[in-house]
Enzyme design. Structure first.
Site, PDB file in Angstrom:
ATOM      1  N   LYS A   4       6.977 -18.656  -0.274  1.00 34.41           N
ATOM      2  CA  LYS A   4       7.232 -18.302   1.137  1.00 34.41           C
ATOM      3  C   LYS A   4       5.926 -18.392   1.905  1.00 34.41           C
ATOM      4  O   LYS A   4       4.974 -17.687   1.616  1.00 34.41           O
ATOM      5  CB  LYS A   4       7.801 -16.879   1.276  1.00 34.41           C
ATOM      6  CG  LYS A   4       8.235 -16.614   2.719  1.00 34.41           C
ATOM      7  CD  LYS A   4       8.562 -15.170   3.003  1.00 34.41           C
ATOM      8  CE  LYS A   4       7.404 -14.359   3.496  1.00 34.41           C
ATOM      9  NZ  LYS A   4       6.754 -14.827   4.725  1.00 34.41           N
ATOM     10  N   GLY A  37      -2.245 -10.986   0.578  1.00 36.10           N
ATOM     11  CA  GLY A  37      -1.977 -10.409   1.886  1.00 36.10           C
ATOM     12  C   GLY A  37      -2.594  -9.022   1.963  1.00 36.10           C
ATOM     13  O   GLY A  37      -3.529  -8.715   1.217  1.00 36.10           O
ATOM     14  N   THR A  94      -3.115  -4.881   1.805  1.00 38.55           N
ATOM     15  CA  THR A  94      -2.877  -3.856   0.777  1.00 38.55           C
ATOM     16  C   THR A  94      -1.549  -3.144   1.035  1.00 38.55           C
ATOM     17  O   THR A  94      -0.795  -2.846   0.111  1.00 38.55           O
ATOM     18  CB  THR A  94      -4.063  -2.869   0.760  1.00 38.55           C
ATOM     19  OG1 THR A  94      -5.234  -3.629   0.415  1.00 38.55           O
ATOM     20  CG2 THR A  94      -3.880  -1.763  -0.256  1.00 38.55           C
ATOM     21  N   LEU A  95      -1.236  -2.922   2.317  1.00 41.64           N
ATOM     22  CA  LEU A  95       0.025  -2.274   2.677  1.00 41.64           C
ATOM     23  C   LEU A  95       1.220  -3.073   2.142  1.00 41.64           C
ATOM     24  O   LEU A  95       2.136  -2.513   1.525  1.00 41.64           O
ATOM     25  CB  LEU A  95       0.097  -2.183   4.214  1.00 41.64           C
ATOM     26  CG  LEU A  95       1.263  -1.413   4.793  1.00 41.64           C
ATOM     27  CD1 LEU A  95       1.101   0.072   4.500  1.00 41.64           C
ATOM     28  CD2 LEU A  95       1.341  -1.639   6.316  1.00 41.64           C
ATOM     29  N   GLU A  97      -3.480 -10.118  -4.559  1.00 40.73           N
ATOM     30  CA  GLU A  97      -4.795 -10.366  -3.959  1.00 40.73           C
ATOM     31  C   GLU A  97      -4.753  -9.728  -2.578  1.00 40.73           C
ATOM     32  O   GLU A  97      -4.082 -10.241  -1.679  1.00 40.73           O
ATOM     33  CB  GLU A  97      -5.048 -11.874  -3.808  1.00 40.73           C
ATOM     34  CG  GLU A  97      -5.020 -12.651  -5.093  1.00 40.73           C
ATOM     35  CD  GLU A  97      -6.242 -12.418  -5.959  1.00 40.73           C
ATOM     36  OE1 GLU A  97      -7.206 -11.783  -5.487  1.00 40.73           O
ATOM     37  OE2 GLU A  97      -6.220 -12.855  -7.106  1.00 40.73           O
ATOM     38  N   CYS A 103     -10.411 -12.335   3.332  1.00 37.69           N
ATOM     39  CA  CYS A 103     -10.276 -11.085   2.581  1.00 37.69           C
ATOM     40  C   CYS A 103     -11.622 -10.654   2.029  1.00 37.69           C
ATOM     41  O   CYS A 103     -11.907  -9.472   1.943  1.00 37.69           O
ATOM     42  CB  CYS A 103      -9.296 -11.305   1.458  1.00 37.69           C
ATOM     43  SG  CYS A 103      -9.654 -12.802   0.541  1.00 37.69           S
ATOM     44  N   GLU A 108     -10.416  -2.472   7.222  1.00 39.10           N
ATOM     45  CA  GLU A 108     -10.544  -3.932   7.335  1.00 39.10           C
ATOM     46  C   GLU A 108     -10.239  -4.359   8.777  1.00 39.10           C
ATOM     47  O   GLU A 108      -9.138  -4.132   9.272  1.00 39.10           O
ATOM     48  CB  GLU A 108      -9.555  -4.582   6.366  1.00 39.10           C
ATOM     49  CG  GLU A 108      -9.768  -6.061   6.211  1.00 39.10           C
ATOM     50  CD  GLU A 108      -8.779  -6.678   5.227  1.00 39.10           C
ATOM     51  OE1 GLU A 108      -7.588  -6.303   5.242  1.00 39.10           O
ATOM     52  OE2 GLU A 108      -9.189  -7.564   4.460  1.00 39.10           O
TER      53      GLU A 108
END
Ligand code: NAD
Length: 496
Positions: free
Chosen positions: A190, A243, A245-246, A266, A300, A397
């Site tokens: 995706k 993507g 952390t959430l 990651e 990231c 971040e």
């Protein structure tokens, strides 16, 4: 212009690229049943085109196609033949490099020449690296007792699901496609709903290279619907995710609530670059600059906290500001552009808000701090000084061209500050003392540590996080472990 599901998209310089806008399932471009998604050019804020998205029935179809392909063709193909097909794909990417880079730049806003010379070039190298591994993945024979034979097999997992972000639309996908396919898995990928176009070009090339139907399926859709459904799908054996952390937490919940599929996450980062008093400061300023401002700060691993030893702070800051002032912002299709727009309005506003939060917390804007231009999501490269580790801008971040600079007295203090973070993706140290380099590299709680450089990648070296930056390694031989499982076979010798 539309022709079937093919749209012709145009750059500011008049170059045209034709791209599919339907889902790629079972080697065919098929309409999706989810909502149409408009993809926006962040440099102009204008709609580039609309693409189809996948609803649950489309995800089911993609997973079924990948399951069939795994069972009937891909796992039965000689590993060398898998490698040959991956090499063929890399050849086609080489041929169409400019077109893929054009779509990366148009959809994401990164400079075209960087998309071509870094993102797409490194993606081709990544495919070639893993193509070479395809026929070198094997187990061991293990001596146990005289009457038994024991060996291990490194087997593919089955169908891999992948969900990727928008910051490196081609490269993040290739980091997953290449090891997954080389190891014998099939895949449902995706794309980010924000940058779907480059992967639809790649889909065409998978088709042209002659991959069997269903081995590669590429869909797009919103995270909360298409992404969530994919990550809780029982037909998927593993989710590879890059993507925030959430979202990583949600992917874990999807696995826990369905079939305990294997995960590779990651996630985000807040990496520290430590500049010691004995560093070559000119070198440190150049590399620390790239460490944060490459890709408009949307990496990231961005070295978004710079910790400078007190006695060289003034000199380093002077050099760093001079380096940052050289950044050329502008149209991603200009030859001299280094920094394009941020990805979208939401990120643009979030970054400007963080600059304000930093000021409210007591930081000083030493450079930048504002919107650049009056069209597109451009933000001036921004340097915040007088930062303290407990400030939000030092802990959260920002994901934009904003660096926070703080000072330290001793190396021990710098290590403590660097490790005082929920994240652990990367870190760096600038020093001319080997003992300091060894101490810092050993002590930093981070998956990658650079010495006297930053943001240096190679397809042969693994990459992945510590702490809440996730787990599992992409790239290098280590990545193959993420896409295989070990079976042990024990055979009794009869008649002894
Ligand atoms: P994001 O987490 O919002 O979205 C990433 C992907 O997840 C998108 O495809 C999105 O559609 C999907 N998604 C969103 N919600 C989902 C859900 N509930 N279930 C399943 N999928 C869902 O991240 P982003 O804004 O696209 O990317 C920026 C983030 O990615 C930053 O935090 C950055 O640090 C991180 N990142 C990490 C790495 C790494 O290698 N560690 C590399 C690049 C980016």
């Amino acid at each position: 212009m539309t022709q079937g599901d093919i749209q012709t998209v145009k750059t500011s310089k008049g170059q045209e690229v034709k791209v599919h806008t339907h889902l790629f399932i079972n080697n065919e471009f098929v309409p999706g049943h989810g909502p149409l998604i408009e993809t926006i050019n962040p440099a102009t804020e204008e709609v580039i085109c609309s693409v189809h998205s996948a609803d649950e029935s489309d995800v089911d179809a993609a997973v079924q196609a990948a399951k069939n392909a795994y069972k009937d063709t891909w796992r039965k193909l000689a590993p060398a033949e898998r490698g040959r097909l991956i090499h063929k794909l890399a050849d086609l990417m080489e041929r169409d490099k400019e077109e893929i880079a054009t779509l990366d730049a148009l959809d994401n806003g990164k400079a075209f020449w960087i998309a071509r010379d870094v993102d797409v070039t490194d993606s081709i190298a990544c495919f070639r690296y893993f193509a070479g591994w395809a026929d070198k993945i094997h187990g061991k024979t293990i001596d146990t007792t005289f009457d038994k034979m024991c060996y291990t097999r490194h087997e593919a997992l089955g169908v891999v699901g992948a969900v990727i972000p928008w910051n490196y639309p081609t490269m993040m996908a290739v980091w997953k496609f290449a090891p997954a396919l080389a190891a014998g898995n099939t895949i449902v990928m995706k794309t980010s709903e924000i940058t779907p176009l480059p992967l639809y070009k790649l889909a065409e090339l998978f088709q042209e290279a002659g991959f069997p139907a269903g081995v590669v399926n590429i869909i797009t859709g919103y995270g909360a619907t298409t992404g969530a459904y994919l990550s809780s799908h029982k037909g998927i054996s593993k989710m590879a995710f890059t993507g925030s952390t959430l979202t990583g937490r949600k992917i874990m919940e999807g696995s826990a609530g369905s079939n305990l599929k294997k995960l590779q996450l990651e996630l985000g980062g807040k990496s520290a670059q430590i500049v010691c008093a004995d560093a070559d400061l000119a070198n440190a300023a150049v590399h620390a600059h790239g460490g944060i401002f490459n890709n408009h700060g949307q990496s990231c691993n961005a070295g978004s906290r710079i910790l400078v030893q007190e006695e060289v702070y003034d000199k380093f800051l002077e050099l760093f500001i001079a380096e940052t002032k050289k950044i050329v912002l502008g149209d991603p299709f200009n030859d001299d552009t280094f920094q394009g727009p941020q990805i979208n309005k939401a990120q643009f506003e979030k970054i400007l808000n963080y600059i304000k939060i930093g000021q409210d917390e007591g930081a000083t804007v030493a450079l930048g701090g504002k919107r650049w231009g009056d069209k597109g999501y451009f933000i001036e490269p921004t340097i915040l000084t007088n930062c303290k580790n407990n400030m939000r801008v030092m802990q959260e971040e920002i994901f934009g061209p904003v660096v926070c600079i703080a000072t330290f007295k001793t190396i021990e203090e710098a290590i403590e500050m660097a490790n005082d973070s929920d994240y652990g993706l990367a870190g760096g140290v600038y020093t001319s003392n080997l003992d300091t380099a060894i101490t810092v590299t050993n002590e930093l709680q981070a998956g990658t540590v650079w010495v006297n450089c930053f943001d240096v990648f190679d397809q042969s070296t693994p990459f992945g996080g510590y702490k809440q930056s996730g787990f599992g390694k992409e790239l290098g031989k280590y990545a193959l472990q993420e896409y295989t499982q070990v079976k042990v076979v024990k055979i009794q010798r009869l008649g002894l």
